[in-house]
Design an enzyme around this catalytic site. Sequence first.
Site, PDB file in Angstrom:
ATOM      1  N   ASP A 147      55.367  48.017  33.606  1.00  0.00           N
ATOM      2  CA  ASP A 147      54.468  48.342  34.704  1.00  0.00           C
ATOM      3  C   ASP A 147      53.111  48.787  34.142  1.00  0.00           C
ATOM      4  O   ASP A 147      52.865  48.689  32.938  1.00  0.00           O
ATOM      5  CB  ASP A 147      55.083  49.406  35.615  1.00  0.00           C
ATOM      6  CG  ASP A 147      55.425  50.698  34.878  1.00  0.00           C
ATOM      7  OD1 ASP A 147      54.869  50.954  33.782  1.00  0.00           O
ATOM      8  OD2 ASP A 147      56.245  51.470  35.409  1.00  0.00           O
ATOM      9  N   GLN A 148      52.249  49.316  34.980  1.00  0.00           N
ATOM     10  CA  GLN A 148      50.912  49.731  34.541  1.00  0.00           C
ATOM     11  C   GLN A 148      50.948  50.866  33.529  1.00  0.00           C
ATOM     12  O   GLN A 148      50.004  51.065  32.792  1.00  0.00           O
ATOM     13  CB  GLN A 148      50.066  50.154  35.739  1.00  0.00           C
ATOM     14  CG  GLN A 148      49.560  48.987  36.541  1.00  0.00           C
ATOM     15  CD  GLN A 148      48.624  49.461  37.641  1.00  0.00           C
ATOM     16  OE1 GLN A 148      48.849  50.495  38.269  1.00  0.00           O
ATOM     17  NE2 GLN A 148      47.567  48.699  37.860  1.00  0.00           N
TER      18      GLN A 148
END
Length: 139
Positions: free
Chosen positions: A16-17
């Site tokens: 994810d980020q």
Amino acid sequence: MHVTETPVVVRYAETDQMGVVHHSNYLVWFELGRTELVKELGFHYAEMEKEGILSPVTDIQVSYKNPTTYGDIVTVKTWVAGYDGLRVTYHYEVVNEAGMICVVGSSTHVCVKKDTFRPVSIRKHLPEWDEAYKRIVHV
């Protein structure tokens, strides 16, 4: 106890980020481990499906302990923790290279007829699978 160990190299697309593996990917890794365990027993889900039998998940549990990140190499440890002739419960541990447990979980499956989705007895319809599961189940 029969434990299958399946290595997984964490891909960038699985993060994810924050650079941490997205939680949904662990379910995919569980499937990799489960499929490998079945293969080690000498079976293939595809063959079972050709016979008109599916093995859907009826329950899944996941606990996140430590993050995994892009480039990590983890091992998915998989074993049969419960079997009653109808249901199979698999347990999983995702362990990193340092030996740290990152995720633990379980999934329970039943076999059903593809056309009706009615449960079928593994003991009766898949006797070879039944014998293999009884041999390796760890209670």
